[in-house]
Motif scaffolding. Structure first.
Motif, PDB file in Angstrom:
ATOM      1  N   THR A   1      37.923  40.192  38.271  1.00 20.56           N
ATOM      2  CA  THR A   1      37.855  38.769  37.969  1.00 20.56           C
ATOM      3  C   THR A   1      36.453  38.238  38.243  1.00 20.56           C
ATOM      4  O   THR A   1      35.768  38.703  39.144  1.00 20.56           O
ATOM      5  CB  THR A   1      38.875  38.006  38.841  1.00 20.56           C
ATOM      6  OG1 THR A   1      40.155  38.612  38.694  1.00 20.56           O
ATOM      7  CG2 THR A   1      38.988  36.550  38.434  1.00 20.56           C
TER       8      THR A   1
ATOM      9  N   SER B   1      33.792  35.362  39.589  1.00 24.09           N
ATOM     10  CA  SER B   1      33.830  34.412  40.699  1.00 24.09           C
ATOM     11  C   SER B   1      32.597  33.522  40.665  1.00 24.09           C
ATOM     12  O   SER B   1      31.541  33.910  40.145  1.00 24.09           O
ATOM     13  CB  SER B   1      33.947  35.128  42.040  1.00 24.09           C
ATOM     14  OG  SER B   1      32.802  35.879  42.318  1.00 24.09           O
TER      15      SER B   1
ATOM     16  N   ARG C   1      45.182  33.103  44.140  1.00 26.89           N
ATOM     17  CA  ARG C   1      45.353  34.552  44.292  1.00 26.89           C
ATOM     18  C   ARG C   1      44.723  35.054  45.583  1.00 26.89           C
ATOM     19  O   ARG C   1      43.687  34.551  46.012  1.00 26.89           O
ATOM     20  CB  ARG C   1      44.682  35.306  43.148  1.00 26.89           C
ATOM     21  CG  ARG C   1      45.322  35.075  41.829  1.00 26.89           C
ATOM     22  CD  ARG C   1      44.748  35.989  40.775  1.00 26.89           C
ATOM     23  NE  ARG C   1      45.196  35.515  39.479  1.00 26.89           N
ATOM     24  CZ  ARG C   1      44.476  35.520  38.386  1.00 26.89           C
ATOM     25  NH1 ARG C   1      43.256  36.004  38.405  1.00 26.89           N
ATOM     26  NH2 ARG C   1      44.956  35.055  37.256  1.00 26.89           N
TER      27      ARG C   1
ATOM     28  N   VAL D   1      42.454  37.611  47.016  1.00 26.76           N
ATOM     29  CA  VAL D   1      41.367  38.428  46.471  1.00 26.76           C
ATOM     30  C   VAL D   1      40.715  39.177  47.623  1.00 26.76           C
ATOM     31  O   VAL D   1      40.412  38.602  48.658  1.00 26.76           O
ATOM     32  CB  VAL D   1      40.319  37.546  45.746  1.00 26.76           C
ATOM     33  CG1 VAL D   1      39.145  38.382  45.269  1.00 26.76           C
ATOM     34  CG2 VAL D   1      40.965  36.804  44.585  1.00 26.76           C
ATOM     35  N   ARG D   2      40.503  40.459  47.409  1.00 26.94           N
ATOM     36  CA  ARG D   2      39.837  41.291  48.417  1.00 26.94           C
ATOM     37  C   ARG D   2      38.418  41.561  47.934  1.00 26.94           C
ATOM     38  O   ARG D   2      38.204  42.081  46.841  1.00 26.94           O
ATOM     39  CB  ARG D   2      40.592  42.604  48.602  1.00 26.94           C
ATOM     40  CG  ARG D   2      40.047  43.451  49.755  1.00 26.94           C
ATOM     41  CD  ARG D   2      40.969  44.603  50.098  1.00 26.94           C
ATOM     42  NE  ARG D   2      42.343  44.243  50.310  1.00 26.94           N
ATOM     43  CZ  ARG D   2      42.850  43.745  51.462  1.00 26.94           C
ATOM     44  NH1 ARG D   2      42.057  43.546  52.474  1.00 26.94           N
ATOM     45  NH2 ARG D   2      44.128  43.465  51.564  1.00 26.94           N
ATOM     46  N   SER D   3      37.443  41.187  48.761  1.00 34.21           N
ATOM     47  CA  SER D   3      36.035  41.379  48.405  1.00 34.21           C
ATOM     48  C   SER D   3      35.658  42.849  48.536  1.00 34.21           C
ATOM     49  O   SER D   3      36.410  43.648  49.104  1.00 34.21           O
ATOM     50  CB  SER D   3      35.132  40.531  49.307  1.00 34.21           C
ATOM     51  OG  SER D   3      35.137  41.060  50.619  1.00 34.21           O
TER      52      SER D   3
ATOM     53  N   ALA E   1      39.872  39.744  52.744  1.00 35.73           N
ATOM     54  CA  ALA E   1      40.843  39.159  51.814  1.00 35.73           C
ATOM     55  C   ALA E   1      40.952  37.659  52.064  1.00 35.73           C
ATOM     56  O   ALA E   1      40.951  37.210  53.210  1.00 35.73           O
ATOM     57  CB  ALA E   1      42.199  39.824  51.967  1.00 35.73           C
TER      58      ALA E   1
ATOM     59  N   ASP F   1      42.714  33.841  50.094  1.00 32.37           N
ATOM     60  CA  ASP F   1      43.338  33.139  48.980  1.00 32.37           C
ATOM     61  C   ASP F   1      42.268  32.312  48.289  1.00 32.37           C
ATOM     62  O   ASP F   1      41.489  31.618  48.942  1.00 32.37           O
ATOM     63  CB  ASP F   1      44.455  32.217  49.470  1.00 32.37           C
ATOM     64  CG  ASP F   1      45.721  32.970  49.827  1.00 32.37           C
ATOM     65  OD1 ASP F   1      46.036  33.958  49.128  1.00 32.37           O
ATOM     66  OD2 ASP F   1      46.390  32.573  50.791  1.00 32.37           O
ATOM     67  N   ARG F   2      42.217  32.409  46.957  1.00 30.38           N
ATOM     68  CA  ARG F   2      41.223  31.660  46.193  1.00 30.38           C
ATOM     69  C   ARG F   2      41.890  30.888  45.071  1.00 30.38           C
ATOM     70  O   ARG F   2      42.821  31.369  44.428  1.00 30.38           O
ATOM     71  CB  ARG F   2      40.191  32.603  45.567  1.00 30.38           C
ATOM     72  CG  ARG F   2      39.312  33.333  46.536  1.00 30.38           C
ATOM     73  CD  ARG F   2      38.269  34.128  45.792  1.00 30.38           C
ATOM     74  NE  ARG F   2      37.524  35.012  46.668  1.00 30.38           N
ATOM     75  CZ  ARG F   2      36.650  35.897  46.237  1.00 30.38           C
ATOM     76  NH1 ARG F   2      36.407  36.020  44.937  1.00 30.38           N
ATOM     77  NH2 ARG F   2      36.017  36.675  47.102  1.00 30.38           N
TER      78      ARG F   2
ATOM     79  N   VAL G   1      41.969  29.732  41.330  1.00 29.53           N
ATOM     80  CA  VAL G   1      41.530  30.300  40.058  1.00 29.53           C
ATOM     81  C   VAL G   1      41.561  29.175  39.033  1.00 29.53           C
ATOM     82  O   VAL G   1      42.567  28.466  38.907  1.00 29.53           O
ATOM     83  CB  VAL G   1      42.451  31.449  39.588  1.00 29.53           C
ATOM     84  CG1 VAL G   1      41.969  32.017  38.261  1.00 29.53           C
ATOM     85  CG2 VAL G   1      42.541  32.534  40.648  1.00 29.53           C
TER      86      VAL G   1
ATOM     87  N   THR H   1      37.473  32.792  40.001  1.00 30.24           N
ATOM     88  CA  THR H   1      37.897  32.443  41.357  1.00 30.24           C
ATOM     89  C   THR H   1      36.771  31.657  42.009  1.00 30.24           C
ATOM     90  O   THR H   1      35.589  31.889  41.745  1.00 30.24           O
ATOM     91  CB  THR H   1      38.237  33.684  42.211  1.00 30.24           C
ATOM     92  OG1 THR H   1      37.055  34.454  42.431  1.00 30.24           O
ATOM     93  CG2 THR H   1      39.302  34.539  41.543  1.00 30.24           C
TER      94      THR H   1
ATOM     95  N   THR I   1      34.820  30.601  45.424  1.00 31.10           N
ATOM     96  CA  THR I   1      34.594  31.132  46.766  1.00 31.10           C
ATOM     97  C   THR I   1      33.183  30.802  47.234  1.00 31.10           C
ATOM     98  O   THR I   1      32.351  30.341  46.453  1.00 31.10           O
ATOM     99  CB  THR I   1      34.832  32.660  46.797  1.00 31.10           C
ATOM    100  OG1 THR I   1      34.823  33.119  48.147  1.00 31.10           O
ATOM    101  CG2 THR I   1      33.796  33.405  45.981  1.00 31.10           C
TER     102      THR I   1
END
Length: 162
Positions: A40, A42, A84, A86-88, A93, A95-96, A98, A115, A117
């Motif tokens: 995805t 960002s 969602r 999201v794990r960098s 991890a 929640d972001r 979207v 996303t 962030t």
């Protein structure tokens, strides 16, 4: 044609980094890293404020288009498409929010799931992932700014040399 043939025959070639535009949101230029390892896209967003509009979730946030600068912040409002986990790449991890953003990449306007962030410590304010690239893009990792770039004055502003 196999299920792996997702690109169109008339693909747009982009480099490993590109200048993109979000004209519908008042962001004329922002430098983005093209990242085929990310699913995805960002965007560096700050001061996120969720809102309820007629029973639907929205988010208001600000975008700093220039690297390492808070100048020319742009306030953006968009409907929340999803939230969602999201794990960098570092394993963190979060929640972001979207949102769906229309943006111009390689002189073509596309709709992209993005996303939101804090990317302030990262080299690029935006990252373009595979979900955007599958819309007819090929990546030339030896190239930079193949989709064009803004005038020199804009590029100098990004370097902090207004």
């Amino acid at each position: 044609m196999s299920g792996r043939d997702n690109h169109t025959t008339a693909s747009t070639v982009v480099g490993w980094r590109e200048w993109i535009q979000m004209p519908h949101f008042g962001v004329p230029w922002i430098k983005a890293k093209i990242d085929t390892g990310a699913k995805t896209s960002s965007l560096h967003a700050f001061d996120l404020r969720p809102e309820d509009r007629d029973g639907l979730p929205w988010v208001r946030f600000e975008v700093h288009p220039w690297q390492a600068s808070a100048d020319d912040a742009v306030q953006v409002e968009a409907p929340v498409h999803d939230i969602r986990l999201v794990r960098s790449s570092s394993g963190h991890a979060e929640d972001r929010y979207v949102v769906l953003l229309p943006l111009v990449l390689g002189r073509r306007e596309i709709g992209v799931e993005v996303t939101l962030t804090d990317r302030d410590e990262l080299g690029f304010r935006m990252l373009i992932g595979r979900e955007a690239l599958v819309q007819g893009y090929l990546v030339d990792p030896s190239g930079s700014y193949l989709g064009g770039r803004p005038q020199r004055a804009v590029r100098r502003k990004n370097w902090g040399k207004a």
